[in-house]
Design a protein around this motif. Structure first.
Motif, PDB file in Angstrom:
ATOM      1  N   UNK A 209       0.835  -1.338   0.106  1.00 11.15           N
ATOM      2  CA  UNK A 209       0.078   0.136   0.050  1.00 11.15           C
ATOM      3  C   UNK A 209       1.037   1.038  -0.015  1.00 11.15           C
ATOM      4  N   UNK A 210       1.947   1.308   0.766  1.00 13.82           N
ATOM      5  CA  UNK A 210       2.912   2.364   0.680  1.00 13.82           C
ATOM      6  C   UNK A 210       3.547   2.476  -0.475  1.00 13.82           C
ATOM      7  N   UNK A 211       3.799   1.485  -1.420  1.00 12.80           N
ATOM      8  CA  UNK A 211       4.427   1.437  -2.487  1.00 12.80           C
ATOM      9  C   UNK A 211       3.404   2.251  -3.742  1.00 12.80           C
ATOM     10  N   UNK A 212       2.094   2.274  -3.420  1.00 13.26           N
ATOM     11  CA  UNK A 212       1.412   2.806  -4.300  1.00 13.26           C
ATOM     12  C   UNK A 212       1.408   4.323  -4.108  1.00 13.26           C
ATOM     13  N   UNK A 245       3.540  -3.748 -10.179  1.00 17.49           N
ATOM     14  CA  UNK A 245       3.483  -5.070  -9.616  1.00 17.49           C
ATOM     15  C   UNK A 245       2.629  -4.758  -8.292  1.00 17.49           C
ATOM     16  N   UNK A 246       2.780  -3.935  -7.316  1.00 17.45           N
ATOM     17  CA  UNK A 246       2.024  -3.561  -6.453  1.00 17.45           C
ATOM     18  C   UNK A 246       0.658  -3.321  -6.904  1.00 17.45           C
ATOM     19  N   UNK A 247       0.368  -2.477  -7.942  1.00 14.48           N
ATOM     20  CA  UNK A 247      -0.837  -2.057  -8.151  1.00 14.48           C
ATOM     21  C   UNK A 247      -1.517  -3.191  -8.503  1.00 14.48           C
ATOM     22  N   UNK A 248      -0.957  -4.409  -9.225  1.00  9.08           N
ATOM     23  CA  UNK A 248      -1.705  -5.625  -9.839  1.00  9.08           C
ATOM     24  C   UNK A 248      -1.944  -6.543  -8.481  1.00  9.08           C
ATOM     25  N   UNK A 249      -1.205  -6.513  -7.243  1.00 13.54           N
ATOM     26  CA  UNK A 249      -1.579  -7.165  -6.187  1.00 13.54           C
ATOM     27  C   UNK A 249      -2.680  -6.407  -5.463  1.00 13.54           C
TER      28      UNK A 249
END
Length: 292
Positions: A209-212, A245-249
């Motif tokens: 979530x932080x990565x987004x 990849x974070x968005x995909x997860x």
């Protein structure tokens, strides 16, 4: 008036579901209180009638479905802004992690930014000397534009990014989202440019979530330094693949219909919401340039 709700309808991965919630806004911030008194933060990502879905930044481990208390804060995620932010290191959600305390804010800004009238954009004309002959001679970096670095696995794109920051005579706001953080910080300190850099770090073991949020925090700081403080800011986001990849997860946890290779169909418009925050604005002295 702030209202506190007790109990959760459902806990699913990094998400919690609440029911019978009224007067709530999309992307509104939420304070979550655990049984032991500890607090976490989240934001509303979906509204269906009186049911809302909240993403919890610190994860849902330890949450009780019966005794967890939630409070709607009435505003979207904001970041503290000040010229003193230069030289500081933050995590992906904009919290200081360098041991120097909180930022004394001149103002607060929504991390999602605000829409920019295309008519107010100035035509980019100024050349930036990166010191990399392949860029300067063949694919020139122009102030106020975007110049992506396309790289394959194992290739030294991070070393190239560091070299550009060291040799370009402009301030830099960094969106770093992987385990090369130490290399970036050490390189900046050794070359004496750390006082011109703002670093946002989301490591591989940090919440997705932080990565987004990481590039949005970095761009909010860049816009403040550029349009309020009159600086020319270079934003380097490494790497965009890990962001996608974070968005995909995250999309999978919401059970959205996947697109090509499992990525959400809105991924390209999501990336555009980041890239279109670069530019030069009429009547403002600074500029925001991006290298994703």
């Amino acid at each position: 008036m702030s209202v506190q709700y007790k109990g959760l309808k459902e806990i699913k991965g990094p998400l919690i579901v609440l029911d019978n919630i009224k007067d709530v806004g999309f992307e509104e911030m939420v304070e979550i209180q655990l049984e032991n008194g500890a607090t976490r933060t989240g934001r509303v990502i979906m509204i269906e009638g009186e049911k809302i879905v909240v993403q919890v930044f610190e994860g849902t481990a330890g949450l009780s479905q019966e005794n967890t208390k939630t409070r709607l804060l009435g505003h979207s995620m904001q970041i503290a802004l000040s010229k003193e932010i230069l030289g500081r290191v933050f995590n992906g959600a904009g919290t200081a992690i360098d041991g120097l305390g909180e930022v004394y804010a001149n103002q607060y800004a929504d991390v999602n930014g605000s829409s920019l009238n295309p008519v107010m954009r100035k035509y980019p004309r100024n050349y930036i000397n990166t010191g990399v002959s392949g860029i300067d001679g063949l694919n020139t970096l122009i102030r106020g534009q975007k110049l992506p670095i396309f790289s394959g696995s194992g290739l030294p794109h991070n070393q190239l990014a560091v070299q550009i920051v060291r040799q370009a005579n402009i301030a830099a706001a960094m969106g770093v989202k992987n385990d090369v953080a130490d290399y970036f910080k050490r390189s900046f300190e050794e070359t004496g440019v750390m006082e011109k850099v703002v670093m946002f770090l989301n490591l591989s073991n940090d919440p997705i979530i932080e990565r987004i949020l990481t590039p949005r925090c970095a761009l909010s700081v860049a816009e403040y330094l550029a349009y309020e403080e009159g600086m020319h800011v270079l934003v380097i986001m490494t790497d965009t693949t890990s962001y996608c990849e974070a968005l995909r997860e995250f999309s999978s946890s919401k059970e959205e219909i996947p697109g090509r290779k499992g990525y959400p169909g809105y991924m390209y418009s999501d990336l555009a919401s980041l890239y279109e925050r670069a530019g030069i604005v009429e009547g403002r002295k600074g500029s925001v340039t991006q290298i994703p």
